[in-house]
Design an enzyme around this catalytic site. Structure first.
Site, PDB file in Angstrom:
ATOM      1  N   GLU A   1       0.780  -1.239   0.039  1.00 46.78           N
ATOM      2  CA  GLU A   1      -0.067   0.049  -0.047  1.00 46.78           C
ATOM      3  C   GLU A   1       0.815   1.279  -0.003  1.00 46.78           C
ATOM      4  OE1 GLU A   1      -2.457  -0.339   3.463  1.00 46.78           O
ATOM      5  OE2 GLU A   1      -3.612  -2.051   2.773  1.00 46.78           O
ATOM      6  N   PRO A   2       1.594   1.598  -1.071  1.00 44.58           N
ATOM      7  CA  PRO A   2       2.378   2.692  -1.090  1.00 44.58           C
ATOM      8  C   PRO A   2       1.260   4.068  -1.434  1.00 44.58           C
ATOM      9  CG  PRO A   2       2.325   1.711  -3.367  1.00 44.58           C
ATOM     10  CD  PRO A   2       1.690   0.806  -2.336  1.00 44.58           C
ATOM     11  N   GLY A   3       1.678   5.219  -0.640  1.00 46.39           N
ATOM     12  CA  GLY A   3       0.947   6.348  -0.761  1.00 46.39           C
ATOM     13  C   GLY A   3       1.903   7.528  -1.141  1.00 46.39           C
ATOM     14  N   ARG A   4       2.641   7.960   0.162  1.00 45.88           N
ATOM     15  CA  ARG A   4       3.570   9.026   0.072  1.00 45.88           C
ATOM     16  C   ARG A   4       4.451   8.825  -1.242  1.00 45.88           C
ATOM     17  NH1 ARG A   4       5.368  11.377   4.751  1.00 45.88           N
ATOM     18  NH2 ARG A   4       4.879   9.656   5.779  1.00 45.88           N
TER      19      ARG A   4
ATOM     20  N   CYS B   1      -1.559  32.661  13.127  1.00 47.48           N
ATOM     21  CA  CYS B   1      -1.031  33.035  14.325  1.00 47.48           C
ATOM     22  C   CYS B   1      -0.873  32.201  15.221  1.00 47.48           C
ATOM     23  CB  CYS B   1      -2.438  33.806  15.043  1.00 47.48           C
ATOM     24  SG  CYS B   1      -2.748  35.339  14.268  1.00 47.48           S
TER      25      CYS B   1
ATOM     26  N   TYR C   1       4.899  16.671  13.136  1.00 45.24           N
ATOM     27  CA  TYR C   1       6.220  15.613  13.360  1.00 45.24           C
ATOM     28  C   TYR C   1       7.415  16.130  12.911  1.00 45.24           C
ATOM     29  CZ  TYR C   1       3.585  13.476   9.753  1.00 45.24           C
ATOM     30  OH  TYR C   1       2.770  13.504   8.523  1.00 45.24           O
TER      31      TYR C   1
ATOM     32  N   ARG D   1       2.449  19.280   8.508  1.00 45.98           N
ATOM     33  CA  ARG D   1       3.477  18.195   9.057  1.00 45.98           C
ATOM     34  C   ARG D   1       4.615  18.677   9.554  1.00 45.98           C
ATOM     35  NH1 ARG D   1       5.887  15.814   4.965  1.00 45.98           N
ATOM     36  NH2 ARG D   1       6.014  13.980   6.159  1.00 45.98           N
TER      37      ARG D   1
END
Length: 465
Positions: A322-325, A392, A365, A361
């Site tokens: 299941e590759p995504g990125r 802000c 993290y 992101r």
């Protein structure tokens, strides 16, 4: 040869969106600086006056025509990355993890390249099915699926539903009509720690996903599923984390999951035909960083699967990944306009017209990027700067401690590569700032895929006092 897809019309309560003029194609330049553009799409080329072209499209021209912030997605890069996986994993079901980024055009691209789909909500599932994606090729995930999620998965015909907790077993079985059966996988936790940050490590018992092999939760769930006549247990699922740079953790997880397959055969007399090893394959966000070698991953996983199954006297199950990125991340480029430059003591802050509302992101993290000034050549000595957003929040930082030209100024354009995954899919309308548009670039042309979110869009949801 790829198929040119039309832009996708998006309904809105606001006024109709006027057509976007075409972006002029940029003549190809024969060479590029491999060091300067090493993490950019393969089509990226340095062109005149400090500009960069992606997919044959000038980034300066794209910013002028579509405004900023804007996300460009290189169609050819996505397709070639899909093909890399298909070549590296023959006789394997490659499914795209839609949580990385999802839109109708992208669904067409991955379907045309022969991939299946992995979704995590009724919303993602419905978008896919109404776009024409075959539901039988969809895997439905989620650690806390609502009754509406499960009902949608059954109504729309999701091929497999991944059981993530014991509570889902009876809940799902009760929703299945008499005489019907639903194929399910059990997500198991193999006790493998992998991933670049604690927030994206999912293979150990101290996080929210899956059922532990160590404490027997996975085995108990298997036994309960086998007692449900409306559930067909097709196999096991395992996803150990994200941004994993080496093959070893996958091999360790694979051996442990094959051990569970052997245990299930011994205890229940059944051989499960499917094994899903998830994704989490690392990409490089900055020059010099390590990306996971996909051909090597494919060869070693398939070899280890055959060896482990032979040792356990099991037939080799049908493998799914299941590759995504790794499919869309390096295909995306975000463009911002500089609004202000502030020098405070020994710190230089470059504030742009986007931020954590379109890319949370770094705040979540600590991911680090390599932004680049485009649109003009600078001879000024570089300075160490922090590229910040317009929101802000002190944590609204897009790129900390990066090299920028010392004469960076308002009006400049800043491009951030490797922006195709987990930016817009995690975006918000914080401070009532609309989310940016997505533009596909391909063969010198650009077309709008997802329009800019307007203030009217945001206000239209507020229906009462």
């Amino acid at each position: 040869m790829t198929t040119s897809l039309p832009g996708v019309a998006v309904r809105a309560s606001a006024r109709p969106v006027p057509p976007v003029p075409p972006v002029p194609a940029v003549p190809p330049v024969p060479a590029k600086s491999s060091a300067a553009l090493s993490v950019w799409p393969a089509s990226a080329r340095l062109v005149s006056h400090g500009d960069v072209a992606v997919g044959g499209v000038s980034l300066v021209e794209a910013a002028e025509r579509f405004g900023t912030p804007v996300y460009l997605l290189d169609e050819d890069e996505v397709r070639e990355r899909c093909r890399t996986y298909v070549r590296a994993f023959p006789d394997t079901e490659v499914v795209y993890a839609a949580k990385a980024f999802l839109c109708r055009a992208l669904l067409h691209w991955v379907q045309e390249e022969g991939l299946g789909l992995d979704v995590c909500s009724a919303g993602e599932l419905e978008l896919a099915v109404t776009t024409g994606f075959p539901p039988e090729r969809i895997v439905f995930h989620g650690n806390a699926k609502s009754p509406d999620d499960l009902s949608a998965a059954l109504r729309l015909g999701a091929g497999r539903i991944v059981i993530d907790s014991a509570w889902e077993i009876a809940r799902l079985a009760a929703l299945i009509p008499p005489g019907a059966r639903q194929r399910v996988l059990v997500r198991v936790v193999p006790g493998v720690s992998a991933g670049s940050h604690a927030a994206i490590r999912t293979g150990t018992d101290d996080q929210k996903f899956g059922l532990s092999i160590t404490d027997g939760s996975a085995q108990h769930a298997v036994a309960r599923i086998l007692e449900q006549p409306r559930l067909e247990l097709a196999g096991l699922h395992c996803h150990i984390g994200s941004q994993i740079t080496t093959v070893k953790p996958y091999l360790t997880a694979l051996r442990r999951v094959v051990g569970l397959l052997a245990q299930i055969r011994q205890q229940h007399g059944i051989v499960l035909p499917e094994l899903d090893l998830g994704g989490g394959h690392a990409v490089a966000y900055r020059p010099g960083e390590t990306a996971l070698d996909i051909p090597s991953l494919g060869a070693r996983i398939r070899r280890e699967l055959a060896t482990s199954c032979a040792a356990a006297d099991l037939p080799v199950p049908r493998l799914t990944i299941e590759p995504g990125r790794a499919l869309v991340g390096p295909a995306g480029v975000a463009l911002y306009r500089v609004l202000a430059v502030k020098r405070t003591g020994d710190r230089v802050f470059v504030a742009v017209d986007g931020g954590m509302s379109d890319n949370p992101r770094p705040a979540l993290y600590g991911v680090r990027y390599a932004p680049r000034l485009i649109g003009r050549r600078s001879t000024a000595a570089p300075v160490t700067a922090t590229v910040v957003g317009r929101h802000c929040e002190a944590g609204d930082v897009l790129a900390a401690d990066v090299a920028m030209p010392g004469d960076v100024r308002p009006g400049d354009l800043v491009a951030v590569p490797v922006a195709g995954a987990y930016h817009l899919s995690m975006a918000s309308s914080y401070n009532a700032v609309g989310r940016p548009p997505v533009v596909a670039v391909h063969d010198g042309g650009a077309r709008l895929l997802v329009r800019r979110e307007s203030l009217a869009d945001i206000n239209s949801r507020d229906v009462g006092l």
